[in-house]
Write a protein that holds these residues in place. Structure first.
Motif, short mmCIF file in Angstrom:
data_model
loop_
_atom_site.label_atom_id
_atom_site.label_comp_id
_atom_site.label_asym_id
_atom_site.label_seq_id
_atom_site.Cartn_x
_atom_site.Cartn_y
_atom_site.Cartn_z
N GLN A 45 3.79 1.45 -1.11
CA GLN A 45 5.11 1.27 -1.90
C GLN A 45 6.26 1.57 -1.52
OE1 GLN A 45 4.04 4.33 -5.00
NE2 GLN A 45 1.83 3.56 -4.87
N SER A 72 3.60 6.09 -11.07
CA SER A 72 2.65 7.06 -11.13
C SER A 72 1.33 6.63 -12.23
CB SER A 72 3.20 8.56 -11.69
OG SER A 72 4.14 9.00 -10.80
N GLY A 73 1.25 5.32 -12.25
CA GLY A 73 0.15 4.86 -12.98
C GLY A 73 0.51 4.61 -14.48
N ASN A 97 3.80 -0.31 -12.19
CA ASN A 97 3.10 0.80 -12.80
C ASN A 97 2.73 1.81 -11.55
OD1 ASN A 97 2.50 -0.54 -15.08
ND2 ASN A 97 0.67 -1.11 -14.80
N SER A 98 2.57 1.26 -10.41
CA SER A 98 2.22 2.31 -9.16
C SER A 98 3.47 2.96 -8.79
CB SER A 98 1.70 1.10 -7.84
OG SER A 98 0.66 0.73 -8.08
N TYR A 146 2.66 -3.66 -9.63
CA TYR A 146 3.14 -2.70 -8.80
C TYR A 146 4.21 -1.70 -9.22
CZ TYR A 146 6.02 -1.76 -4.35
OH TYR A 146 6.78 -1.37 -3.19
N ASP A 172 -3.17 -0.40 -7.05
CA ASP A 172 -4.40 0.57 -6.33
C ASP A 172 -5.73 0.33 -6.81
OD1 ASP A 172 -2.64 1.78 -4.66
OD2 ASP A 172 -2.82 3.70 -5.54
N TYR A 173 -5.90 -0.26 -7.86
CA TYR A 173 -6.94 -0.72 -8.65
C TYR A 173 -7.54 -1.91 -7.70
CZ TYR A 173 -9.75 -3.45 -12.00
OH TYR A 173 -11.16 -3.87 -12.77
N LYS A 197 1.02 -1.19 0.40
CA LYS A 197 0.05 -0.01 -0.04
C LYS A 197 0.97 1.24 -0.11
CE LYS A 197 -3.51 0.41 2.67
NZ LYS A 197 -4.49 0.34 3.97
N LYS A 201 -2.75 -0.03 -12.09
CA LYS A 201 -1.96 0.22 -10.78
C LYS A 201 -2.38 -0.97 -9.82
CE LYS A 201 -2.61 4.36 -10.15
NZ LYS A 201 -2.28 5.56 -9.22
#
Length: 470
Positions: free
Chosen positions: A360, A404-405, A400-401, A398, A456-457, A358, A454
């Motif tokens: 990162q 910044s996406g 991608n997160s 991860y 976060d999705y 969460k 990401k």
């Protein structure tokens, strides 16, 4: 939709009809032991909390009743509000009385009452000795007004009277049991002993040993012996106390219910929570990209749950959260069950890793190492491809997160001068098959396949930060 897995219905005529773990055979083994040693003993069913002991002993109790046994079920955790276990245990025995045996029980109850009178002064003196420094105040509390010689003589007399009362109580109790159960032993089940107050748990054990050790009573203790041992150490105030040896004084025989066959319980939970309602909905099966979601979901379940460290109750919690958060997905949304269930598993079982994802706060290599810690011991030829796919998806989302996406392939692989992609990391699943990991990463990079998502999705859905879709 069920949000909670309720207790299984125990049918009177067939108690194990709804048991999905094939545990009836273990009940039969234990019943045969009781038949072989009906004079009386103490049996401990020792399994960790969350492995289904309570459901098992309740099913077994009904099965025993069907075979003509008198039984008592006593939940120690629900009854530890009562300071004196003797009162609670006698209260449970009272349920066995009939009109013809009531006089015998009343006689036994009077003798139990005499025991409590002798227990009270001993407890009072122990409390006074521990908490009160002034000798005069202690004497007032425990009623010591005579000289030391008189006190000693009184204590000797009390000791003799107490031994006599215990003997009379046990004889009376034995007669009551013999006249209650038509030649079969009474099966007295004590459940949740390891969850109640430590002093109450120890007191129950002591009173079973000293007061209830009579012919024709079989005590069944449903326990987690490690937790009960911790309670014993707490009561005696010493981490060095040999709790194993202490418990051996009370337990004649120990039995552990075997772990269910791999995959049985999770398939039951899958059906109970009706995941097919989502995965096999008419809207989703229109999309070829989503048709393997159910298969992937069950496969990753098999891998993650094929470990004795995860209890049935933890599996249930994972499935509960997975089903609720699944409702935040649209019918045509990517779920990526390998990643989705893996992250749900982490939230329940590996909170530290889940929180690191969460925030990162891990490098790509650290994430790979932690992944291998969880699945490495389950790796085999049959699931290697599945676990490498999990690795690829997890690293992709991860990464991608971290960026910044936006998808930045240079973090995971790059193109050489000939335009051929070169992997910049090694597969933790199989370091000799990096080319397979590269191909998997290449195949999921496009927006059409969800490669731009990401982590976060998934995390937002698991955290229930998005609206549920009815």
């Amino acid at each position: 939709m069920n949000i909670k897995h309720n207790e299984l219905e125990i049918l009177v005529e067939d108690p194990f009809a709804n048991c999905r773990l094939d545990r009836k055979k273990y009940a039969q083994i234990l019943t045969n032991i009781i038949n072989s040693y009906s004079y009386g003993f103490v049996l401990a069913i020792n399994n960790k909390w969350g492995t289904g002991k309570t459901t098992f002993v309740k099913m077994w109790e009904q099965d025993l009743k069907n075979k003509g046994y008198q039984t008592v079920y006593f939940n120690a955790w629900e009854n530890d509000f009562e300071n004196n276990p003797l009162i609670a245990l006698m209260g449970e025995l009272k349920t066995l009385t009939t009109k013809s045996t009531e006089p015998e029980f009343k006689s036994t109850l009077k003798k139990a009452s005499a025991l409590t009178k002798h227990i009270a002064p001993i407890v009072a003196k122990a409390i006074a000795d521990k908490y009160i420094d002034t000798e005069g105040v202690k004497d007032a509390i425990i009623g010591v007004t005579k000289g030391l010689t008189d006190v000693f003589e009184n204590n000797v007399n009390e000791y003799s009277k107490k031994k006599k009362n215990i003997s009379e109580f046990r004889n009376s109790l034995s007669e009551f049991i013999a006249n209650t159960n038509k030649g079969k032993p009474l099966v007295f089940i004590i459940d949740e002993l390891d969850r109640c107050r430590p002093d109450y748990a120890v007191s129950i054990l002591e009173q079973i040993k000293h007061f209830f050790s009579v012919p024709n009573i079989v005590f069944i203790l449903s326990i987690d012996k490690i937790q009960l041992g911790n309670a014993v150490r707490g009561v005696y105030g010493s981490d060095k106390l040999d709790a194993e040896e202490y418990l051996r004084r009370f337990i004649d025989l120990e039995y552990s219910i075997p772990k269910p066959e791999s995959g049985v319980f999770q398939r039951y939970l899958y059906e109970f929570f009706d995941f097919d309602e989502f995965f096999n909905s008419p809207e989703r099966i229109k999309y070829s990209e989503l048709k393997y979601d159910k298969t992937d979901f069950l496969k990753i379940c098999d891998i993650l749950f094929s470990n004795s460290e995860i209890s049935l109750r933890e599996q249930e919690k994972i499935f509960t959260l997975a089903k609720i958060s699944l409702r935040t997905f649209g019918e045509n949304h990517f779920v990526f069950p390998l990643v989705y269930l893996f992250l749900t598993f982490l939230k329940i079982k590996k909170t530290d890793l889940y929180n690191n994802l969460k925030t990162q706060s891990l490098t790509i290599q650290q994430l790979q190492d932690r992944l291998f810690e969880i699945v490495g011991n389950k790796l085999n030829n049959d699931n290697e491809r599945m676990l490498m796919l999990l690795e690829a998806y997890l690293l992709n989302f991860y990464n991608n997160s971290l960026n910044s996406g936006y998808y930045h392939k240079s973090k995971l692989y790059e193109s050489d001068e000939n335009g051929k992609n070169k992997l910049l990391i090694n597969s933790i699943i199989n370091k000799t098959k990096d080319i397979d990991l590269l191909h998997l990463l290449e195949s999921i990079r496009g927006r059409r396949s969800g490669g731009d998502l990401k982590l976060d999705y998934f995390l937002n859905k698991i955290e229930l930060l998005e609206e549920l879709k009815l």
